[in-house]
Design a protein around this motif. Structure first.
Motif, PDB file in Angstrom:
ATOM      1  N   ALA A  91      42.904 -16.726 138.171  1.00  0.00           N
ATOM      2  CA  ALA A  91      42.890 -17.215 136.785  1.00  0.00           C
ATOM      3  C   ALA A  91      44.239 -16.964 136.136  1.00  0.00           C
ATOM      4  CB  ALA A  91      41.798 -16.518 135.991  1.00  0.00           C
ATOM      5  N   ILE A  92      44.640 -17.888 135.274  1.00  0.00           N
ATOM      6  CA  ILE A  92      45.868 -17.716 134.500  1.00  0.00           C
ATOM      7  C   ILE A  92      45.447 -17.489 133.057  1.00  0.00           C
ATOM      8  CG2 ILE A  92      47.976 -18.836 133.713  1.00  0.00           C
ATOM      9  CD1 ILE A  92      47.800 -20.641 136.106  1.00  0.00           C
ATOM     10  N   MET A  93      46.111 -16.587 132.373  1.00  0.00           N
ATOM     11  CA  MET A  93      45.727 -16.337 130.985  1.00  0.00           C
ATOM     12  C   MET A  93      46.914 -15.831 130.176  1.00  0.00           C
ATOM     13  SD  MET A  93      43.276 -13.039 130.507  1.00  0.00           S
ATOM     14  CE  MET A  93      41.839 -14.014 130.656  1.00  0.00           C
ATOM     15  N   ASP A  94      46.994 -16.260 128.908  1.00  0.00           N
ATOM     16  CA  ASP A  94      48.079 -15.790 128.036  1.00  0.00           C
ATOM     17  C   ASP A  94      47.902 -14.313 127.710  1.00  0.00           C
ATOM     18  OD1 ASP A  94      49.051 -18.307 128.025  1.00  0.00           O
ATOM     19  OD2 ASP A  94      48.809 -18.670 125.873  1.00  0.00           O
ATOM     20  N   ALA A  95      49.000 -13.694 127.310  1.00  0.00           N
ATOM     21  CA  ALA A  95      48.947 -12.268 127.018  1.00  0.00           C
ATOM     22  C   ALA A  95      48.456 -11.985 125.607  1.00  0.00           C
ATOM     23  CB  ALA A  95      50.335 -11.665 127.207  1.00  0.00           C
ATOM     24  N   ASP A  96      48.364 -13.015 124.768  1.00  0.00           N
ATOM     25  CA  ASP A  96      48.154 -12.756 123.341  1.00  0.00           C
ATOM     26  C   ASP A  96      46.707 -12.877 122.887  1.00  0.00           C
ATOM     27  OD1 ASP A  96      47.822 -15.414 123.633  1.00  0.00           O
ATOM     28  OD2 ASP A  96      49.354 -16.029 122.215  1.00  0.00           O
ATOM     29  N   MET A  97      45.768 -12.924 123.841  1.00  0.00           N
ATOM     30  CA  MET A  97      44.329 -13.023 123.534  1.00  0.00           C
ATOM     31  C   MET A  97      43.936 -14.399 123.001  1.00  0.00           C
ATOM     32  SD  MET A  97      42.972 -10.015 124.219  1.00  0.00           S
ATOM     33  CE  MET A  97      41.455  -9.836 123.291  1.00  0.00           C
ATOM     34  N   GLN A  98      44.864 -15.362 123.038  1.00  0.00           N
ATOM     35  CA  GLN A  98      44.463 -16.704 122.603  1.00  0.00           C
ATOM     36  C   GLN A  98      43.641 -17.390 123.689  1.00  0.00           C
ATOM     37  OE1 GLN A  98      48.255 -18.406 120.986  1.00  0.00           O
ATOM     38  NE2 GLN A  98      46.907 -18.844 119.278  1.00  0.00           N
ATOM     39  N   ASP A  99      43.695 -16.832 124.884  1.00  0.00           N
ATOM     40  CA  ASP A  99      42.792 -17.246 125.949  1.00  0.00           C
ATOM     41  C   ASP A  99      41.807 -16.090 126.098  1.00  0.00           C
ATOM     42  OD1 ASP A  99      44.356 -19.476 126.381  1.00  0.00           O
ATOM     43  OD2 ASP A  99      45.555 -18.500 127.920  1.00  0.00           O
ATOM     44  N   PRO A 100      40.683 -16.155 125.373  1.00  0.00           N
ATOM     45  CA  PRO A 100      39.839 -14.961 125.260  1.00  0.00           C
ATOM     46  C   PRO A 100      39.286 -14.518 126.616  1.00  0.00           C
ATOM     47  CG  PRO A 100      39.134 -16.704 123.755  1.00  0.00           C
ATOM     48  CD  PRO A 100      40.135 -17.306 124.652  1.00  0.00           C
ATOM     49  N   PRO A 101      39.556 -13.267 127.011  1.00  0.00           N
ATOM     50  CA  PRO A 101      39.019 -12.764 128.268  1.00  0.00           C
ATOM     51  C   PRO A 101      37.493 -12.780 128.263  1.00  0.00           C
ATOM     52  CG  PRO A 101      40.723 -11.296 127.449  1.00  0.00           C
ATOM     53  CD  PRO A 101      40.458 -12.291 126.375  1.00  0.00           C
ATOM     54  N   SER A 102      36.899 -12.779 127.051  1.00  0.00           N
ATOM     55  CA  SER A 102      35.437 -12.757 126.995  1.00  0.00           C
ATOM     56  C   SER A 102      34.820 -14.043 127.546  1.00  0.00           C
ATOM     57  CB  SER A 102      34.985 -12.552 125.551  1.00  0.00           C
ATOM     58  OG  SER A 102      35.584 -13.527 124.731  1.00  0.00           O
ATOM     59  N   LEU A 103      35.652 -15.061 127.765  1.00  0.00           N
ATOM     60  CA  LEU A 103      35.109 -16.294 128.362  1.00  0.00           C
ATOM     61  C   LEU A 103      34.961 -16.163 129.875  1.00  0.00           C
ATOM     62  CD1 LEU A 103      37.065 -19.200 126.584  1.00  0.00           C
ATOM     63  CD2 LEU A 103      34.708 -18.496 126.211  1.00  0.00           C
ATOM     64  N   LEU A 104      35.612 -15.162 130.453  1.00  0.00           N
ATOM     65  CA  LEU A 104      35.636 -15.064 131.919  1.00  0.00           C
ATOM     66  C   LEU A 104      34.247 -15.016 132.577  1.00  0.00           C
ATOM     67  CD1 LEU A 104      38.745 -12.816 132.668  1.00  0.00           C
ATOM     68  CD2 LEU A 104      38.334 -15.142 133.498  1.00  0.00           C
ATOM     69  N   PRO A 105      33.311 -14.173 132.061  1.00  0.00           N
ATOM     70  CA  PRO A 105      32.000 -14.139 132.714  1.00  0.00           C
ATOM     71  C   PRO A 105      31.360 -15.525 132.785  1.00  0.00           C
ATOM     72  CG  PRO A 105      32.197 -12.330 131.158  1.00  0.00           C
ATOM     73  CD  PRO A 105      33.412 -13.186 130.972  1.00  0.00           C
ATOM     74  N   GLU A 106      31.448 -16.268 131.674  1.00  0.00           N
ATOM     75  CA  GLU A 106      30.901 -17.622 131.655  1.00  0.00           C
ATOM     76  C   GLU A 106      31.610 -18.503 132.692  1.00  0.00           C
ATOM     77  OE1 GLU A 106      28.420 -18.897 130.304  1.00  0.00           O
ATOM     78  OE2 GLU A 106      28.756 -21.073 130.123  1.00  0.00           O
ATOM     79  N   MET A 107      32.919 -18.309 132.817  1.00  0.00           N
ATOM     80  CA  MET A 107      33.680 -19.115 133.766  1.00  0.00           C
ATOM     81  C   MET A 107      33.244 -18.812 135.202  1.00  0.00           C
ATOM     82  SD  MET A 107      37.302 -18.812 131.797  1.00  0.00           S
ATOM     83  CE  MET A 107      38.418 -19.824 132.750  1.00  0.00           C
ATOM     84  N   PHE A 108      33.032 -17.537 135.491  1.00  0.00           N
ATOM     85  CA  PHE A 108      32.554 -17.174 136.838  1.00  0.00           C
ATOM     86  C   PHE A 108      31.192 -17.792 137.108  1.00  0.00           C
ATOM     87  CE2 PHE A 108      35.743 -13.766 136.715  1.00  0.00           C
ATOM     88  CZ  PHE A 108      36.244 -13.906 138.001  1.00  0.00           C
ATOM     89  N   ARG A 109      30.344 -17.770 136.072  1.00  0.00           N
ATOM     90  CA  ARG A 109      29.002 -18.322 136.252  1.00  0.00           C
ATOM     91  C   ARG A 109      29.081 -19.815 136.580  1.00  0.00           C
ATOM     92  NH1 ARG A 109      25.294 -20.855 134.175  1.00  0.00           N
ATOM     93  NH2 ARG A 109      26.463 -21.415 132.298  1.00  0.00           N
ATOM     94  N   LEU A 110      29.964 -20.524 135.859  1.00  0.00           N
ATOM     95  CA  LEU A 110      30.106 -21.960 136.104  1.00  0.00           C
ATOM     96  C   LEU A 110      30.655 -22.233 137.504  1.00  0.00           C
ATOM     97  CD1 LEU A 110      31.393 -23.062 132.600  1.00  0.00           C
ATOM     98  CD2 LEU A 110      29.308 -23.860 133.713  1.00  0.00           C
ATOM     99  N   MET A 111      31.558 -21.366 137.955  1.00  0.00           N
ATOM    100  CA  MET A 111      32.113 -21.549 139.304  1.00  0.00           C
ATOM    101  C   MET A 111      31.001 -21.518 140.334  1.00  0.00           C
ATOM    102  SD  MET A 111      35.370 -21.993 139.505  1.00  0.00           S
ATOM    103  CE  MET A 111      36.559 -21.265 140.592  1.00  0.00           C
ATOM    104  N   GLU A 112      30.023 -20.640 140.078  1.00  0.00           N
ATOM    105  CA  GLU A 112      28.936 -20.516 141.049  1.00  0.00           C
ATOM    106  C   GLU A 112      28.070 -21.759 141.107  1.00  0.00           C
ATOM    107  OE1 GLU A 112      27.378 -16.634 140.081  1.00  0.00           O
ATOM    108  OE2 GLU A 112      29.257 -15.854 140.939  1.00  0.00           O
ATOM    109  N   GLU A 113      28.171 -22.599 140.065  1.00  0.00           N
ATOM    110  CA  GLU A 113      27.421 -23.859 140.108  1.00  0.00           C
ATOM    111  C   GLU A 113      28.089 -24.877 141.017  1.00  0.00           C
ATOM    112  OE1 GLU A 113      26.690 -25.370 136.221  1.00  0.00           O
ATOM    113  OE2 GLU A 113      25.529 -23.586 135.608  1.00  0.00           O
TER     114      GLU A 113
END
Ligand code: UDP
Ligand code: MG
Length: 315
Positions: A91-113
């Motif tokens: 995963a690529i993500m900005d350092a300034d929290m504008q790419d919220p890390p809290s979205l990651l769990p949801e992203m992993f879940r979608l990957m599993e689909e």
């Protein structure tokens, strides 16, 4: 399964501690604490970013840093991260929290689909200057019209990818990189996850309006030949118009004689044509300049310091 998180950082000493803490939380929430590597790419920062990264690396063995010898830009930083990522997921993500890390769990879940990539897009631009949002919206409209890279409005570079896709992206080794276009170009099944804009946690944006404008021209030139055809069509159109004008003058001469007149209009026409010619040459120049830089084959980045073994420092 190992996941690499790539974080390009340029003068982010204020934002980094906040980000690192929240990455910890997410890693724990996912229960995969040991299965992450954090690759911080220090893009020639002039503040204490590198010192901070070294401290983090001392405390946490999952932290790797690649420090550039100067500022090479976010694109180069992302490329360095992708090249050195070892994860099955990246995963690529900005350092300034504008790419919220809290979205990651949801992203992993979608990957599993069964997706190969989960990408994010902003559905609002709250907190951003008006002119900037307007420019951004126009850019997406234009580039989608005229290029074969399909780029979603509000697309961020924040995305989770499978190894196959990362390899494809790394294989695109062009010097002038425009990642949003590259991600679209390589294909793969991508799921788009919308989110509301978040303002920077700390520090300030590195993008000026002009910087963004230049970057968007880059995107268009990289993924579309349309400006060149527009130039040709201008030429053809104007040639047609000039024939009509000749016809008009000849007919008028035959019917009414030849009173000497029309200097002002002539001057206008000359200036107009001169302008169009310069514009078209400028467009061609843009492509030639890009070709020139690609042909030189300069490295994308130079790494001055890293805590990782086996990293190719010039690449
Ligand atoms: N960045 C970088 N090199 C640069 C400019 C920016 O690595 O030359 C990083 C920056 O540290 C941040 C990300 O790219 O992690 C996005 O930058 P910024 O937040 O300034 O852009 P914005 O969110 O305002 O578009
Ligand atoms: Mg930002």
């Amino acid at each position: 399964m190992l996941t690499s998180l790539i974080i390009p950082c340029y003068n982010e000493e204020q934002a980094l501690p906040i980000l690192y803490r929240s990455l910890w939380e997410v890693a724990e929430e996912l229960g995969k604490t040991s299965e992450f590597e954090f690759i911080f790419v220090d893009d020639g920062s002039r503040d204490g970013t590198l010192r901070l990264l070294k401290e983090l690396a001392d405390q946490d063995e999952r932290v790797a840093y690649l420090a550039f010898s100067r500022n090479f830009g976010k694109e180069a930083a992302m490329y360095a991260g992708l090249k050195n990522a070892r994860g099955d997921y990246v995963a690529i993500m900005d350092a300034d929290m504008q790419d919220p890390p809290s979205l990651l769990p949801e992203m992993f879940r979608l990957m599993e689909e069964g997706y190969d990539s989960v990408a994010t897009r902003r559905v609002s631009r709250a907190g951003e200057p008006r002119l900037r949002s307007l420019g951004a919206r126009m850019f997406y409209r234009v580039i989608n019209r005229i290029s074969d890279a399909d780029i979603v409005d509000g697309a961020r570079d924040f995305r989770l990818m499978k190894r196959e896709m990362v390899d494809a992206v790394v294989a695109m080794s062009e010097y002038h990189r425009f990642s949003k276009g590259i991600f679209g170009w390589v294909g793969f099944r991508t799921c788009w996850l919308p989110f509301e804009n978040v303002e920077r946690a700390a520090g300030e944006t590195k993008w000026s309006f002009w910087g963004l404008l230049k970057y968007s021209v880059e995107g268009i030139i990289n993924f579309s030949q349309a400006p060149l055809s527009i130039a040709s069509w201008c030429g053809i159109g104007l040639t047609g118009v000039s024939f009509l004008m000749v016809l008009f003058i000849v007919v008028r001469k035959l019917l009414f004689g030849d009173p000497v007149a029309g200097w002002p209009s002539l001057a206008c026409i000359i200036v107009f044509l001169g302008g169009i010619q310069l514009l078209c040459m400028g467009i061609m120049g843009q492509y030639i300049a890009k070709t020139y830089m690609e042909v030189k084959g300069r490295p994308h980045y130079i790494i001055g310091e890293t805590n990782r073994d086996g990293v190719k420092k010039i690449s």
